[in-house]
Design an enzyme around this catalytic site. Structure first.
Site, mmCIF file in Angstrom:
data_model
loop_
_atom_site.group_PDB
_atom_site.id
_atom_site.type_symbol
_atom_site.label_atom_id
_atom_site.label_comp_id
_atom_site.label_asym_id
_atom_site.label_seq_id
_atom_site.Cartn_x
_atom_site.Cartn_y
_atom_site.Cartn_z
ATOM 1 N N ASP A 95 54.499 -42.560 105.502
ATOM 2 C CA ASP A 95 54.657 -43.156 104.184
ATOM 3 C C ASP A 95 55.662 -42.407 103.278
ATOM 4 O O ASP A 95 56.565 -43.016 102.697
ATOM 5 C CB ASP A 95 53.242 -43.112 103.561
ATOM 6 C CG ASP A 95 53.177 -43.836 102.262
ATOM 7 O OD1 ASP A 95 53.403 -45.048 102.284
ATOM 8 O OD2 ASP A 95 52.903 -43.181 101.235
ATOM 9 N N GLY A 96 55.505 -41.104 103.186
ATOM 10 C CA GLY A 96 56.401 -40.304 102.336
ATOM 11 C C GLY A 96 57.840 -40.409 102.810
ATOM 12 O O GLY A 96 58.772 -40.558 102.002
ATOM 13 N N ASP A 146 48.093 -40.922 113.161
ATOM 14 C CA ASP A 146 46.952 -41.452 112.389
ATOM 15 C C ASP A 146 46.829 -42.975 112.408
ATOM 16 O O ASP A 146 45.786 -43.507 112.052
ATOM 17 C CB ASP A 146 47.046 -40.982 110.930
ATOM 18 C CG ASP A 146 47.061 -39.473 110.821
ATOM 19 O OD1 ASP A 146 46.415 -38.822 111.653
ATOM 20 O OD2 ASP A 146 47.723 -38.942 109.904
ATOM 21 N N GLU A 205 37.838 -37.277 110.517
ATOM 22 C CA GLU A 205 37.943 -36.165 109.567
ATOM 23 C C GLU A 205 37.896 -36.636 108.112
ATOM 24 O O GLU A 205 37.551 -35.866 107.216
ATOM 25 C CB GLU A 205 39.222 -35.350 109.806
ATOM 26 C CG GLU A 205 40.510 -36.120 109.517
ATOM 27 C CD GLU A 205 41.775 -35.275 109.691
ATOM 28 O OE1 GLU A 205 41.682 -34.059 109.869
ATOM 29 O OE2 GLU A 205 42.864 -35.881 109.644
ATOM 30 N N ASP A 249 48.022 -44.992 110.317
ATOM 31 C CA ASP A 249 47.612 -45.397 108.964
ATOM 32 C C ASP A 249 48.732 -46.076 108.169
ATOM 33 O O ASP A 249 48.752 -46.022 106.951
ATOM 34 C CB ASP A 249 47.076 -44.178 108.195
ATOM 35 C CG ASP A 249 48.099 -43.061 108.075
ATOM 36 O OD1 ASP A 249 49.181 -43.157 108.704
ATOM 37 O OD2 ASP A 249 47.829 -42.089 107.358
ATOM 38 N N ARG A 299 58.460 -30.735 105.523
ATOM 39 C CA ARG A 299 58.108 -31.409 104.277
ATOM 40 C C ARG A 299 59.039 -30.833 103.208
ATOM 41 O O ARG A 299 59.258 -29.625 103.137
ATOM 42 C CB ARG A 299 56.650 -31.163 103.922
ATOM 43 C CG ARG A 299 55.750 -31.610 105.069
ATOM 44 C CD ARG A 299 54.385 -32.042 104.613
ATOM 45 N NE ARG A 299 53.522 -32.222 105.781
ATOM 46 C CZ ARG A 299 53.170 -33.407 106.276
ATOM 47 N NH1 ARG A 299 53.604 -34.513 105.734
ATOM 48 N NH2 ARG A 299 52.380 -33.479 107.326
ATOM 49 N N GLY A 307 54.583 -35.249 109.329
ATOM 50 C CA GLY A 307 53.895 -34.701 110.501
ATOM 51 C C GLY A 307 54.508 -35.206 111.797
ATOM 52 O O GLY A 307 54.943 -36.349 111.868
ATOM 53 N N VAL A 330 67.257 -44.595 119.832
ATOM 54 C CA VAL A 330 68.219 -44.835 118.739
ATOM 55 C C VAL A 330 69.596 -44.327 119.167
ATOM 56 O O VAL A 330 70.615 -45.023 119.051
ATOM 57 C CB VAL A 330 67.762 -44.120 117.438
ATOM 58 C CG1 VAL A 330 68.875 -44.130 116.393
ATOM 59 C CG2 VAL A 330 66.497 -44.774 116.884
ATOM 60 N N THR A 337 53.418 -41.358 113.416
ATOM 61 C CA THR A 337 52.243 -40.569 113.019
ATOM 62 C C THR A 337 51.108 -40.881 113.989
ATOM 63 O O THR A 337 50.966 -42.029 114.419
ATOM 64 C CB THR A 337 51.774 -40.877 111.578
ATOM 65 O OG1 THR A 337 50.458 -40.336 111.388
ATOM 66 C CG2 THR A 337 51.711 -42.364 111.278
ATOM 67 N N GLY A 354 43.015 -38.210 111.727
ATOM 68 C CA GLY A 354 43.229 -39.558 111.219
ATOM 69 C C GLY A 354 43.410 -39.598 109.709
ATOM 70 O O GLY A 354 43.616 -40.651 109.129
ATOM 71 N N ARG A 355 43.271 -38.438 109.078
ATOM 72 C CA ARG A 355 43.293 -38.371 107.608
ATOM 73 C C ARG A 355 42.357 -39.422 107.017
ATOM 74 O O ARG A 355 41.211 -39.460 107.410
ATOM 75 C CB ARG A 355 44.727 -38.502 107.099
ATOM 76 C CG ARG A 355 45.523 -37.245 107.420
ATOM 77 C CD ARG A 355 46.720 -37.108 106.561
ATOM 78 N NE ARG A 355 47.621 -38.223 106.774
ATOM 79 C CZ ARG A 355 48.863 -38.242 106.354
ATOM 80 N NH1 ARG A 355 49.347 -37.221 105.693
ATOM 81 N NH2 ARG A 355 49.626 -39.274 106.597
ATOM 82 N N ALA A 393 30.903 -43.468 122.906
ATOM 83 C CA ALA A 393 30.146 -42.677 121.926
ATOM 84 C C ALA A 393 28.943 -43.457 121.400
ATOM 85 O O ALA A 393 29.019 -44.669 121.224
ATOM 86 C CB ALA A 393 31.060 -42.302 120.759
#
Ligand code: ATP
Length: 319
Positions: free
Chosen positions: A103-104, A127, A222, A129, A72, A11, A23, A125, A170-171, A186
């Site tokens: 990760d992938g 997320d 989510e 994560d 992907r 993503g 880079v 990402t 955020g998966r 919130a």
């Protein structure tokens, strides 16, 4: 080592362009040649590769997305796919790589390193994560994008005395919800890492209303459930004039924040340093404000931990 490649995979995230720029510019500064690889591992296998110079990354630092595009390509998990990629690396004389993704993408980077082509991973990402880094490239921008919407929703929530359930990305991770929830004031933050009690949330909204509060904002990650479902469940505990907003892919776009640009620049330059030291199979991160690296293998054995002190903080200051 004379020639390196760079690709973005998985993503997209704001700040990827700043990392590509860093880079490229750092590598050229160190006397290396840089090749851009379009569409991640799919482009690598297809030979969609081009030589870059200083100007190739000009006017890109402020742009969202990734100008190298992303894709992907599950076939890269198989040895045959990897060997096809290596064929192209040999054809273009690319000896080492920087891979920006999640990760992938790190799995692919590790496989290439094992085949003798050092690859360094950068965490790209929204997320947040990925283990062994406090922040990922794109996360800060996504949180700020969410926050802008939360502030706007608060205006209309107040005018109509409504409760809003705002679903954020955020998966499986609650980071975007936690940061935007605290920053947006919130009333409740719902994340996959913590159980929630609908009765307690309803009681809190009711107590707020009873003391004259005009709005209630619930930030829902989510990874917990869909906002519609959540609103329906909440409705069983009372009528709170609830409305639902799913922010969706706006969270993935936009010009990166200063923080994302600076961090991406630091990480990108650091990745080139690691390659110059003959290192590969490493993931770059930021820990306690310091740029660090860890074995990609170690990342696969560990889990990302969201900053749950924010959850407790919010409970004590937002009601
Ligand atoms: P995001 O977090 O945004 O999903 P990601 O990098 O985790 O990013 P994936 O789709 O999981 O996204 O992986 C990106 C690409 O990395 C895959 O399409 C594939 O080409 C490659 N890849 C994934 N898993 C492996 C693996 N086990 N071995 C080699 N390559 C892999």
């Amino acid at each position: 080592m004379k020639r390196i490649g760079i690709l973005t995979s998985g993503g997209d995230a704001p700040g990827m362009n700043a990392a590509i720029r860093a880079v490229t510019r750092k590598a050229i500064h160190e006397g290396l040649e840089v090749y851009g690889i379009n569409y991640g591992y799919a482009g690598l296998v297809a030979g969609d590769i081009f030589k870059m110079d200083e100007s190739s990354v000009g006017d890109k630092i402020q742009r969202g997305g990734t100008f190298l595009y992303s894709a992907r390509y599950p076939e890269f998990a198989q040895v045959e796919g990897q060997l096809k990629g290596i064929e192209q690396l040999n054809k273009f004389g690319i000896e080492a790589l920087v891979v920006i993704g999640g990760d992938g993408s790190y799995h692919g980077a590790l496989r290439l390193t094992e085949h003798g082509y050092n690859a360094i991973g950068l965490p790209g990402t929204i997320d947040n994560d990925i283990p062994y880094t406090d922040f990922t490239i794109g996360f800060d921008t996504a949180v700020n994008t969410v926050l802008e919407s939360v502030d706007r929703i608060r205006d209309t929530a107040t005018s109509h005395e409504r409760t809003f359930v705002i679903e954020v990305m955020g998966r499986g991770a609650g980071d975007i919800a936690l940061w935007s929830g605290v920053a947006g004031g919130a009333e409740a933050i719902i994340v996959p890492e913590k159980e929630f009690d609908m009765q307690a949330i309803a009681d809190k909204i009711r107590a707020g209303r009873n003391r004259g509060k005009k709005h209630s904002l619930i930030i829902l990650a989510e990874g917990v459930m869909h906002a519609d479902e959540f609103a329906e469940e909440l409705g069983k505990f009372g009528d709170f004039h609830t409305r639902v907003t799913v922010l969706g892919h706006v969270q993935r776009g936009g010009s990166p924040t200063a923080r994302d640009r600076v961090m991406a620049s630091q990480m990108g330059a650091y990745a080139v340093d690691l390659l110059l030291q003959g290192k590969g199979g490493l993931a770059v991160g930021i820990e306690n404000n310091k740029i660090v690296s860890h074995d990609i293998l170690d990342l696969f054995d560990s889990k990302h931990h969201a900053e749950l002190s924010l959850f407790d903080l919010n409970r004590s200051i937002s009601y």
